[in-house]
Design an enzyme around this catalytic site. Sequence first.
Site, PDB file in Angstrom:
ATOM      1  N   GLN A   1      77.090  75.271  55.675  1.00 31.92           N
ATOM      2  CA  GLN A   1      78.086  74.705  54.773  1.00 31.92           C
ATOM      3  C   GLN A   1      77.533  74.616  53.355  1.00 31.92           C
ATOM      4  OE1 GLN A   1      80.697  71.103  55.620  1.00 31.92           O
ATOM      5  NE2 GLN A   1      79.109  70.151  54.367  1.00 31.92           N
TER       6      GLN A   1
ATOM      7  N   HIS B   1      74.760  59.888  55.616  1.00 32.86           N
ATOM      8  CA  HIS B   1      75.727  59.823  54.512  1.00 32.86           C
ATOM      9  C   HIS B   1      75.242  58.885  53.407  1.00 32.86           C
ATOM     10  CE1 HIS B   1      78.545  60.616  58.054  1.00 32.86           C
ATOM     11  NE2 HIS B   1      78.729  61.674  57.278  1.00 32.86           N
TER      12      HIS B   1
END
Length: 295
Positions: free
Chosen positions: A153, A37
Amino acid sequence: MIIVDTIQQLRSTLEPYRKQGQRVALVPTMGFLHEGHLSLVDEAKARAEIVVMSIFVNPTQFGPGEDFESYPRDLEKDQAQAMQRGVSILFAPSAKEMYPAQSLTTVSVSEVTDRLCGASRPGHFDGVATVVTKLFNIVQPDFACFGMKDAQQLAVIQRFVQDLNMSVEIIPCPIVREADGLALSSRNVYLNMEERSQAVVLNEALTLAEQALQTATNGEAVKEQVRSLIETKPLAKIDYVELLTYPSLEPIEQLETAMDCIVALAVRFGKTRLIDNRMITIKRGERHVSDNDER
């Protein structure tokens, strides 16, 4: 770093920056942050003056029996990591803030959702596409950074951004791995010691596929080699092993002289379902692996 938890607060906070002509990049996450992240934050900072990170465990992308309630959460730690990495604004809304009433509108993408996780998790990508669209409408970013580990995704988001003429530029970012090759994931915390040691077979299997594709002419044979390697680990239960075009995610039977493809895996170790992938550009006589891994 400014922390907000309502849509109105976020819009009000962003308004003066927009008036100054500053660019905004969005890093959407479900929290429980790790280096994967945080690497997205680095990419966002390289492109925009203002970096918005969202932390929201989206209930609409979890199916019955999935781990929504037990999904790992640690907002206090996330806030500290985001601040240290240079996030400008942290948006951490509640489910009620994002879905104040029953939603009658859904963003749904067909075809690219038919395989991989879309096949085994019905409705999952409708939830993803809808919440990401909401975040784009709320933040109105110039850029949005997404990790390549969730390659389907990413393909779904790229497709609806193209189809709906959204102005945001989608930035794919490399997979970040542990020293032994395991792709970073918030779900890795679920693995016990033995499951964790066996899970490194995923990266080993992708390396095997990369090597096999140098000379292979039949995609099914490569997939079978990958399955056989994964099945040497007794705790591994394969959900899928696929060789597909990217980003259209169409099956490949015969490998052509030049093509872009993705080898994608989903495997359970105990109760934990892990995904991984590697994107490869094949040129007969030479083979190039795209830079989607940080090793």
